[in-house]
Design an enzyme around this catalytic site. Structure first.
Site, mmCIF file in Angstrom:
data_model
loop_
_atom_site.group_PDB
_atom_site.id
_atom_site.type_symbol
_atom_site.label_atom_id
_atom_site.label_comp_id
_atom_site.label_asym_id
_atom_site.label_seq_id
_atom_site.Cartn_x
_atom_site.Cartn_y
_atom_site.Cartn_z
ATOM 1 N N GLY A 121 0.824 -1.204 0.000
ATOM 2 C CA GLY A 121 0.000 0.000 0.000
ATOM 3 C C GLY A 121 0.862 1.260 0.000
ATOM 4 N N TYR B 262 -8.871 -6.231 14.976
ATOM 5 C CA TYR B 262 -7.708 -7.110 15.169
ATOM 6 C C TYR B 262 -7.382 -7.896 13.900
ATOM 7 C CZ TYR B 262 -8.201 -6.328 20.218
ATOM 8 O OH TYR B 262 -8.275 -5.763 21.450
ATOM 9 N N ASP C 251 -1.164 -17.605 -3.407
ATOM 10 C CA ASP C 251 -2.325 -17.883 -2.549
ATOM 11 C C ASP C 251 -3.473 -18.381 -3.428
ATOM 12 O OD1 ASP C 251 -0.914 -16.735 -0.513
ATOM 13 O OD2 ASP C 251 -2.152 -14.926 -0.356
ATOM 14 N N GLU D 256 -6.605 -17.998 -2.911
ATOM 15 C CA GLU D 256 -7.677 -17.004 -3.048
ATOM 16 C C GLU D 256 -7.324 -15.841 -3.977
ATOM 17 O OE1 GLU D 256 -8.536 -15.969 0.985
ATOM 18 O OE2 GLU D 256 -6.727 -14.758 1.188
ATOM 19 N N THR E 149 18.557 -13.787 -2.451
ATOM 20 C CA THR E 149 17.659 -13.453 -3.569
ATOM 21 C C THR E 149 16.694 -14.587 -3.914
ATOM 22 O OG1 THR E 149 19.160 -14.321 -5.254
ATOM 23 C CG2 THR E 149 19.450 -12.012 -4.629
ATOM 24 N N LYS E 150 16.947 -15.772 -3.372
ATOM 25 C CA LYS E 150 16.155 -16.942 -3.800
ATOM 26 C C LYS E 150 14.637 -16.770 -3.591
ATOM 27 C CE LYS E 150 18.205 -20.478 -4.768
ATOM 28 N NZ LYS E 150 19.023 -20.756 -5.920
ATOM 29 N N CYS F 85 -16.447 9.764 18.010
ATOM 30 C CA CYS F 85 -17.525 8.780 17.842
ATOM 31 C C CYS F 85 -17.881 8.151 19.189
ATOM 32 C CB CYS F 85 -17.153 7.771 16.760
ATOM 33 S SG CYS F 85 -18.633 7.103 15.960
ATOM 34 N N GLU G 156 -26.683 0.866 23.251
ATOM 35 C CA GLU G 156 -25.789 -0.151 22.679
ATOM 36 C C GLU G 156 -25.240 -1.036 23.798
ATOM 37 O OE1 GLU G 156 -22.319 1.476 20.677
ATOM 38 O OE2 GLU G 156 -21.602 -0.500 20.088
ATOM 39 N N HIS H 30 -15.863 11.146 12.286
ATOM 40 C CA HIS H 30 -14.451 10.733 12.337
ATOM 41 C C HIS H 30 -13.566 11.725 11.578
ATOM 42 C CE1 HIS H 30 -14.997 6.546 13.868
ATOM 43 N NE2 HIS H 30 -16.213 6.758 13.400
ATOM 44 N N GLU I 252 -10.475 11.948 11.646
ATOM 45 C CA GLU I 252 -9.190 11.325 11.256
ATOM 46 C C GLU I 252 -9.186 10.822 9.813
ATOM 47 O OE1 GLU I 252 -11.461 10.042 13.261
ATOM 48 O OE2 GLU I 252 -11.470 7.841 13.305
HETATM 49 N N1 GLN Z 1 -20.542 1.976 18.700
HETATM 50 C C1 GLN Z 1 -20.944 3.331 18.473
HETATM 51 C C2 GLN Z 1 -22.088 3.421 17.479
HETATM 52 O O1 GLN Z 1 -22.343 2.523 16.729
HETATM 53 C C3 GLN Z 1 -19.775 4.185 18.031
HETATM 54 C C4 GLN Z 1 -19.169 3.770 16.726
HETATM 55 C C5 GLN Z 1 -17.798 4.315 16.472
HETATM 56 O O2 GLN Z 1 -17.109 4.735 17.414
HETATM 57 N N2 GLN Z 1 -17.356 4.302 15.235
HETATM 58 O O3 GLN Z 1 -22.765 4.416 17.426
#
Ligand code: GLN
Length: 544
Positions: free
Chosen positions: A20, A56, A150, A152, A191-192, A384, A408, A510, A512
């Protein structure tokens, strides 16, 4: 310009070689020479998109403006190129099969046996060419996930083989990324493995045009000659990719190795303009020569895997460079935070970011964290779930609604300050059904958010199901936590802040996902600035 040119990036020997970053770096160099470039990632897994994957597994799920839940490599593409990606930039095997099976059900192949070849490969070829056919790009770089050999990946490799043949020489090339390992017992680079992976590619009918060799040590001239001869590539097409201290060095490393020149030559494209990397290098210079330093805590529950918070970590790098500040990010596991440990874990920090997340694991630690930073006036950014925790903390500890929660976590909480939107209540499918992608938000006059953005209306990307519950808005605002950003169409609360705190902001979206090298995100820039101010004031207070 005439036809779009295609570059396929494949990987051999092992995963995690940084395909990437190589794809993004090559794209950056071509863009810096004036070409319009985009990058696409093909992922061989059967999930329709990575939205249903635990962080994860493959790290963070990145979200585009048009609401695609994608591989985190798309984040690198946007951060390097400062260009938006979309649904078309990430394709998975699951998506390919879904679409072929839907066509079969509609009767589009009526009478025919639907098979991997040609139906799946045709679908892949179509998806690869969607971006090229849009007419927007001179060059499309397609990164094939996984490692050659692979099982897949086979349909992708076969599709690339067919496309190379159909598009013809000089219109499509293959850049193969491999590993040249150093055997310390022998004291030698080997290099193999590269020879074998090039051979595996050849067995599928594909000849690599350019080899990018990941290595921990410089490749000697002899070794480059050897790789060229045995892997059937030109000497100038053997490119060394040595470990870098920052991913943002890689475009310059690739420039030094001539990856862009050899690519243009193979694609028969003019290379008269030297890449203009002035802004990029100015960023690197600020990043590498900070004048100050701050330590910011990142409180989350997926902290064992740094890739889970990739975009947040990169946003701090952009915002740090902008402020000429080194941002040390200390990751803190929210599951191990409680009243007994909180002071020890948080008090030395110059700022705290409470991370996004799903489910109840670790949320009490996040709530304790918000309380600590609110009471001790430490700069805070909640993203969030982090924003939702700030609302819950405020309801519990300031309004005295001790059992306040999000539905939630506790479905029948007596005080659902965070709750599902009506439209979400009927939805049972988990994939692609959250509030996703870019939504408008209007910022209140005289708010911190408004001064940070310098604009009244912003667009930010979302990925969540739950929302600030309007029923509690009046009560919460009256007690001091202000809703300063609202969705103009639905009235949903997107930003909360505490005016009597030096810097306390929670955002339902978000930020970010939108920070890039060329455009560091204003919220992160302001947050780092606030952390620096806090640190300097703390220091002078202790000295006084
Ligand atoms: N779990 C929360 C929701 O669904 C926040 C989701 C998140 O932080 N991206 O609203």
């Amino acid at each position: 310009m005439a036809e779009t040119k295609y570059i396929f990036v494949t990987g051999g020997v092992t995963s995690s070689l940084g395909k990437g970053i190589i794809a993004a770096s090559l794209a950056k160099l071509l863009q810096a020479r004036g070409y319009k470039v985009t990058i696409q990632k093909l992922d061989p897994y059967i999930n329709v998109d990575p939205g249903t994957l635990n962080p994860y597994e493959h790290g963070e799920c990145y979200v585009t403006d048009d609401g695609a839940e994608t591989d985190l490599d798309l984040g690198h593409y946007e951060r390097f190129l400062n260009e938006k990606t979309s649904q078309a930039n990430n394709v998975t095997t699951g998506r390919i099969y879904q679409s072929v099976i839907e066509k079969e059900r509609r009767g589009e192949f009526l009478g025919k046996t639907v098979q991997v070849i040609p139906h799946i490969t045709n679908e892949i070829k179509e998806r690869i060419q969607i971006l090229g056919k849009s007419g927007e790009y001179d060059i499309v770089i397609t990164e094939i996930g996984g490692t050659v050999g692979d099982i897949e990946s086979l349909p992708y490799i076969e599709s690339v083989r067919q496309l190379l043949w159909e598009l013809g020489d000089n219109n499509a090339i293959v850049v193969h990324l491999t590993l040249v390992p150093f055997l310390s017992a022998a004291g030698e680079l080997k290099t193999k493995p590269t020879q074998h992976s090039v051979k595996t590619l050849m067995e599928s009918g594909i000849k690599a045009d350019i080899l990018v060799c990941r290595t921990e040590h410089e490749l000697s001239d002899d070794l480059r000659e050897k790789l060229a001869l045995f892997c059937n590539v030109r000497r100038e097409a053997v490119i060394q990719s040595i470990d870098a201290s920052t991913i943002y060095d890689v475009p310059n490393f690739m420039l030094g190795e001539g990856l862009d020149t050899v690519t243009l030559k193979k694609l028969n494209l003019p290379d008269e303009h030297h890449p203009d990397l002035e802004k990029w290098n100015a960023f690197l210079d600020r990043h590498k020569n900070p004048k100050h330093e701050v330590t910011i805590g990142l409180v989350g529950k997926y902290v064992e895997l740094q890739d889970s918070y990739k975009s947040i970590l990169e946003s701090f790098i952009h915002a740090g460079a902008e402020n000429e500040v080194r941002v040390n990010v200390e990751t803190i596991h929210s599951e191990y935070i409680d009243e007994a440990t909180i002071k020890n874990k948080i008090s030395h920090l110059d700022g705290v970011l409470v991370a996004p997340g799903f489910g109840e694991r670790g949320i009490e630690g996040k709530i304790d964290t918000v309380r600590y930073v609110r009471e001790n006036k430490i700069p805070f950014l909640g993203i969030c779930l982090g924003m939702q925790m700030a609302v819950i903390e405020f309801a519990r500890n300031v309004l005295g609604l001790k059992e306040a929660n999000s539905t939630e976590m506790v479905r029948d909480t007596p005080h659902p300050v965070i709750d599902l939107m009506e439209a979400q209540k009927e939805i049972t499918d988990k994939g692609g059904t959250m509030r996703l992608g870019a939504w408008k938000c209007t910022l209140k006059e005289h708010s911190l958010a408004r001064s940070v953005y310098g604009e009244a209306t912003i667009m930010e990307r979302h990925r969540h199901r739950y929302e600030f519950n309007d029923r509690y808005k009046e009560q919460i605002e009256a007690a001091g936590l202000k809703a300063t950003g609202l969705n103009p169409d639905t009235g949903l609360v997107e930003v909360v802040e505490l005016p009597d705190h030096p810097w306390f902001v929670g955002v339902q979206y978000h930020p970010e996902y939108k920070s890039t090298v060329a455009n560091p995100h204003p919220l992160f820039v302001a947050f780092v600035k606030a952390a620096l101010k806090y640190k300097q004031e703390e220091k002078s207070a202790t000295l006084a």
